[in-house]
Design a protein around this motif. Structure first.
Motif: not given
Length: 100
Positions: A15-18, A43-45
């Protein structure tokens, strides 16, 4: 008539930057899909879900993309894919500043 496609599926990450780093080429290729106007990545971690909201020029383009994307995700071992199509009410959406 423009068509909104809402897609979500179980997704463990990244998720995120990755995710940006790993999915950049895919994001760029989506711009080439017939009838695609724009996409918002979601996205929802906490719930381990991802997906997107897409605007297509027409329902046929949205349906074709949903079929292609569902098959791609299945090949990656991701599923089930939830996809919903909605006709866009342009006049009301414009009142609320929708980027149509």
């Amino acid at each position: 008539m423009k068509t909104l496609l809402q897609v979500d599926f179980p997704y463990q990450g990244p998720m995120g930057k990755e995710m940006v780093s790993q999915m950049r080429a895919l994001a760029e290729s989506i711009n080439e899909e017939p009838g695609m106007v724009w996409k918002i990545w979601t996205q929802n971690e906490q719930t381990a879900e991802a997906g997107g909201i897409y605007l297509f020029e027409d329902e046929a383009s949205a349906r074709a993309y949903l079929e292609k994307h569902s098959a791609r995700l299945a090949a990656w071992g991701i599923g089930p894919v939830n996809g919903k199509l909605f006709a866009v009410n342009g006049p009301l959406s414009t009142i609320n500043r929708a980027p149509l």
